[in-house]
Motif scaffolding. Structure first.
Motif, PDB file in Angstrom:
ATOM      1  N   UNK A   1       0.673  -1.268   0.189  1.00  0.00           N
ATOM      2  CA  UNK A   1      -0.035  -0.220  -0.014  1.00  0.00           C
ATOM      3  C   UNK A   1       0.658   1.328   0.127  1.00  0.00           C
ATOM      4  N   UNK A   2       2.227   0.940   0.236  1.00  0.00           N
ATOM      5  CA  UNK A   2       3.089   2.121   0.173  1.00  0.00           C
ATOM      6  C   UNK A   2       3.654   2.332   1.553  1.00  0.00           C
ATOM      7  N   UNK A   3       3.526   1.682   2.632  1.00  0.00           N
ATOM      8  CA  UNK A   3       3.776   2.231   3.846  1.00  0.00           C
ATOM      9  C   UNK A   3       5.213   2.524   4.024  1.00  0.00           C
ATOM     10  N   UNK A   4       6.311   1.775   3.187  1.00  0.00           N
ATOM     11  CA  UNK A   4       7.648   1.828   3.125  1.00  0.00           C
ATOM     12  C   UNK A   4       7.801   3.352   2.677  1.00  0.00           C
ATOM     13  N   UNK A   5       7.526   3.708   1.598  1.00  0.00           N
ATOM     14  CA  UNK A   5       7.491   5.074   1.097  1.00  0.00           C
ATOM     15  C   UNK A   5       7.137   6.134   2.367  1.00  0.00           C
ATOM     16  N   UNK A   6       5.929   6.106   2.791  1.00  0.00           N
ATOM     17  CA  UNK A   6       5.681   7.056   3.634  1.00  0.00           C
ATOM     18  C   UNK A   6       6.327   7.000   4.806  1.00  0.00           C
ATOM     19  N   UNK A   7       6.705   5.994   5.501  1.00  0.00           N
ATOM     20  CA  UNK A   7       7.613   5.817   6.688  1.00  0.00           C
ATOM     21  C   UNK A   7       8.872   6.203   6.662  1.00  0.00           C
ATOM     22  N   UNK A   8       9.488   5.928   5.425  1.00  0.00           N
ATOM     23  CA  UNK A   8      10.895   6.329   5.081  1.00  0.00           C
ATOM     24  C   UNK A   8      11.136   7.916   5.121  1.00  0.00           C
ATOM     25  N   UNK A   9       9.991   8.410   4.065  1.00  0.00           N
ATOM     26  CA  UNK A   9       9.654   9.838   4.157  1.00  0.00           C
ATOM     27  C   UNK A   9       9.421  10.591   5.702  1.00  0.00           C
ATOM     28  N   UNK A  10       8.489  10.103   6.334  1.00  0.00           N
ATOM     29  CA  UNK A  10       8.482  10.672   7.628  1.00  0.00           C
ATOM     30  C   UNK A  10       9.783  10.626   8.453  1.00  0.00           C
ATOM     31  N   UNK A  11      10.544   9.591   8.665  1.00  0.00           N
ATOM     32  CA  UNK A  11      11.446   9.255   9.380  1.00  0.00           C
ATOM     33  C   UNK A  11      12.670  10.492   8.799  1.00  0.00           C
ATOM     34  N   UNK A  12      12.619  10.730   7.583  1.00  0.00           N
ATOM     35  CA  UNK A  12      13.760  11.485   7.064  1.00  0.00           C
ATOM     36  C   UNK A  12      13.109  13.104   7.490  1.00  0.00           C
ATOM     37  N   UNK A  13      11.898  13.234   7.262  1.00  0.00           N
ATOM     38  CA  UNK A  13      11.486  14.525   7.613  1.00  0.00           C
ATOM     39  C   UNK A  13      11.672  14.877   9.091  1.00  0.00           C
ATOM     40  N   UNK A  14      11.459  14.049   9.986  1.00  0.00           N
ATOM     41  CA  UNK A  14      11.311  14.395  11.367  1.00  0.00           C
ATOM     42  C   UNK A  14      12.754  13.761  11.780  1.00  0.00           C
ATOM     43  N   UNK A  15      13.713  13.308  11.159  1.00  0.00           N
ATOM     44  CA  UNK A  15      14.954  12.954  11.866  1.00  0.00           C
ATOM     45  C   UNK A  15      14.610  11.814  12.945  1.00  0.00           C
ATOM     46  N   UNK A  16      13.533  10.995  12.775  1.00  0.00           N
ATOM     47  CA  UNK A  16      13.319   9.984  13.822  1.00  0.00           C
ATOM     48  C   UNK A  16      13.839   8.582  13.227  1.00  0.00           C
ATOM     49  N   UNK A  17      13.728   7.579  14.176  1.00  0.00           N
ATOM     50  CA  UNK A  17      14.082   6.162  13.700  1.00  0.00           C
ATOM     51  C   UNK A  17      12.880   5.508  13.101  1.00  0.00           C
ATOM     52  N   UNK A  18      13.180   4.596  12.347  1.00  0.00           N
ATOM     53  CA  UNK A  18      11.969   3.892  11.705  1.00  0.00           C
ATOM     54  C   UNK A  18      12.202   2.419  11.983  1.00  0.00           C
ATOM     55  N   UNK A  19      10.870   1.930  12.325  1.00  0.00           N
ATOM     56  CA  UNK A  19      10.821   0.380  12.366  1.00  0.00           C
ATOM     57  C   UNK A  19      10.097  -0.242  11.455  1.00  0.00           C
ATOM     58  N   UNK A  20      10.781  -1.418  10.814  1.00  0.00           N
ATOM     59  CA  UNK A  20       9.931  -2.057   9.843  1.00  0.00           C
ATOM     60  C   UNK A  20       9.480  -3.485  10.327  1.00  0.00           C
ATOM     61  N   UNK A  21       8.483  -3.470  10.883  1.00  0.00           N
ATOM     62  CA  UNK A  21       7.901  -4.681  11.604  1.00  0.00           C
ATOM     63  C   UNK A  21       7.905  -5.905  10.740  1.00  0.00           C
ATOM     64  N   UNK A  22       7.509  -5.545   9.489  1.00  0.00           N
ATOM     65  CA  UNK A  22       7.353  -6.589   8.724  1.00  0.00           C
ATOM     66  C   UNK A  22       8.649  -7.531   8.354  1.00  0.00           C
ATOM     67  N   UNK A  23       9.706  -7.015   8.314  1.00  0.00           N
ATOM     68  CA  UNK A  23      10.826  -7.361   8.118  1.00  0.00           C
ATOM     69  C   UNK A  23      11.261  -8.162   9.405  1.00  0.00           C
TER      70      UNK A  23
END
Ligand code: DC
Length: 231
Positions: free
Chosen positions: A19-41
């Protein structure tokens, strides 16, 4: 974290596969300078590690027992420079394989497996904040998330996006087969008894069926501003 200190904020992004969660969460993490969790991985890696250890994937306790020993490291912030290291070895390609998604979805129906990965997912909640990508981030893993987004898109739209990605990569795939796979995985993820894929009561649902990627990001940016979330 010391007692009384507020835990780092979390943005939960849930939704079905493709659905595009990867694109959205990478963008958010980059915008905010936050960590990212890819739970599916994590589910994908656990399925692969269990299989490599000769464990029957239907034996939930045996699969769950493989979780604590896993040494997992995520490297790189973009899809292009992503590397997933397990025990120091590069597992990126096999983790991302379509068939591995199916194995992950299979083991993810078992309560013992979900319990084995719960604290591991929560350990990613580090300052200054976390963007969490998955199926149950807003409902189970981080119910106190500051913002919960549930991304939706029709199965046909998701299969077509996947088909385009594969075509661009020179891979021949049948749109009909991809659509059937997307539906089968959706069915399993949405109908399982424990932590089924569903929006949290306080999630904002964003249906991207008829949206372009930049329109989705603009909508998410709007939600961030509404919640006064920034770097
Ligand atoms: O997001 P993904 O395609 O990498 O996830 C693979 C499978 O793992 C998915 O079909 C269901 C399972 N999963 C889950 O049950 N809960 C999560 N938080 C993330 C993934």
């Amino acid at each position: 974290m010391s007692a009384g200190q507020a835990p780092p904020p979390v943005i939960a992004v849930d939704g079905p596969s493709g659905v595009g969660k990867g694109m959205v969460t990478r963008w958010l993490a980059q915008q905010l300078g936050w960590h990212r969790l890819d739970s599916g991985a994590l589910y994908r890696i656990l399925a692969l590690a269990a299989r490599a250890a000769g464990v029957n994937l239907d034996d939930a306790d045996a699969v769950a027992a493989c979780a604590p020993g896993l040494d997992i490291r995520f490297v790189g912030a973009t899809e292009a420079d992503e590397a997933i290291l397990v025990g120091g070895q590069d597992w990126t390609r096999v983790v991302r394989a379509e068939t591995t998604g199916g194995l992950a979805s299979r083991i993810a129906t078992a309560p013992a497996v979900r319990a084995a990965l719960l604290q591991r997912q929560r350990d990613f909640r580090l300052p200054p904040g976390l963007v969490a990508d998955g199926r149950d981030m807003g409902t189970v893993v981080f119910p106190d998330a500051a913002l919960k987004i549930f991304l939706e898109a029709s199965a046909e739209a998701r299969a077509e996006r996947r088909w385009r990605q594969l075509s661009q990569a020179g891979v021949n795939a049948s749109l009909i087969d991809l659509c059937a796979e997307v539906r089968a995985r959706d069915d399993r993820d949405r109908k399982r008894a424990i932590a089924p894929l569903a929006p949290a009561a306080d999630a904002v649902v964003v249906d991207s069926t008829h949206m372009k990627p930049d329109e989705v990001l603009a909508e998410i940016g709007h939600l961030l501003r509404q919640k006064s979330l920034s770097a």
